[in-house]
Design a protein around this motif. Structure first.
Motif, short mmCIF file in Angstrom:
data_model
loop_
_atom_site.label_atom_id
_atom_site.label_comp_id
_atom_site.label_asym_id
_atom_site.label_seq_id
_atom_site.Cartn_x
_atom_site.Cartn_y
_atom_site.Cartn_z
N CYS A 155 0.83 -1.21 0.00
CA CYS A 155 0.00 0.00 0.00
C CYS A 155 0.87 1.26 0.00
N LEU B 140 -10.16 -2.65 0.44
CA LEU B 140 -9.91 -3.12 -0.93
C LEU B 140 -11.08 -2.79 -1.85
N LEU C 254 -10.68 0.86 -2.72
CA LEU C 254 -9.52 1.15 -3.55
C LEU C 254 -9.68 0.68 -5.00
N TYR C 255 -10.34 -0.46 -5.18
CA TYR C 255 -10.44 -1.08 -6.50
C TYR C 255 -11.10 -0.16 -7.54
N GLN D 275 -1.26 -2.37 -9.91
CA GLN D 275 -2.05 -2.05 -8.72
C GLN D 275 -3.42 -2.72 -8.78
N LEU E 201 -4.91 -5.51 -6.26
CA LEU E 201 -6.16 -5.25 -5.54
C LEU E 201 -7.17 -6.36 -5.79
#
Length: 163
Positions: A38, A101, A104-105, A144, A148
């Motif tokens: 992260c 998660l 963030l995705y 990334q 993820l």
């Protein structure tokens, strides 16, 4: 010009994603693998966001500088640490990671789309520097996203099946 707006929007998206990766690293400091990645992704996002500044300036757009963002992030980070001390972790193990998660995705996908569009705009505007910068950002963003997605799947299995 709309290109200036796209640059500003992508700068904000990358900066926000970087802050969110940093926040996730703080929340999951006990999971060294998660925290390390992260923080690495946060640095990548911040570097890409800062790299957009010259292009934004060229297109007549002022975007917030690193110093202003860092001061704001320091304040938010201090507040998150203070809250974490008084708020015990509750619920099922892994639920907080799963929630992070899931947040963030889509943020990472939004940035990926922004880089694709910016690369196309750079090509159409015959701005080879912008096109090259956008094309160089895509592989990092795709790594990334893959991380993820993989970690989200693993987390979902742990949370939904084994809890």
């Amino acid at each position: 010009m709309l290109l200036g707006n796209a640059l500003h929007r992508l700068h904000e998206a990358e900066a926000n994603l970087g802050e969110s990766f940093r926040a996730a690293a703080e929340r999951h400091a006990d999971r060294l693998d998660i925290a390390h990645l992260c923080l690495r992704f946060a640095a990548q996002c911040e570097r890409r966001a800062e790299g957009l500044r010259p292009f934004a300036r060229k297109h007549g757009v002022r975007i917030e500088g690193a110093l202003e963002r860092r001061i704001g992030e320091e304040l938010r980070s201090g507040a998150r640490r203070a809250l974490a001390k008084v708020r015990p972790r509750t619920g099922v193990a892994g639920a907080e990671l799963f929630a992070d998660l899931r947040r963030l995705y889509p943020m990472a996908h939004d940035c990926e789309i922004g880089w694709v569009l910016l690369g196309e705009a750079g090509h159409a505007a015959r701005d080879e520097g912008l096109k090259a910068f956008a094309e160089a950002a895509l592989p990092e963003k795709q790594v990334q996203i893959r991380w993820l997605k993989t970690t989200l799947r693993e987390s979902a299995v742990q949370l939904l099946v084994f809890s």
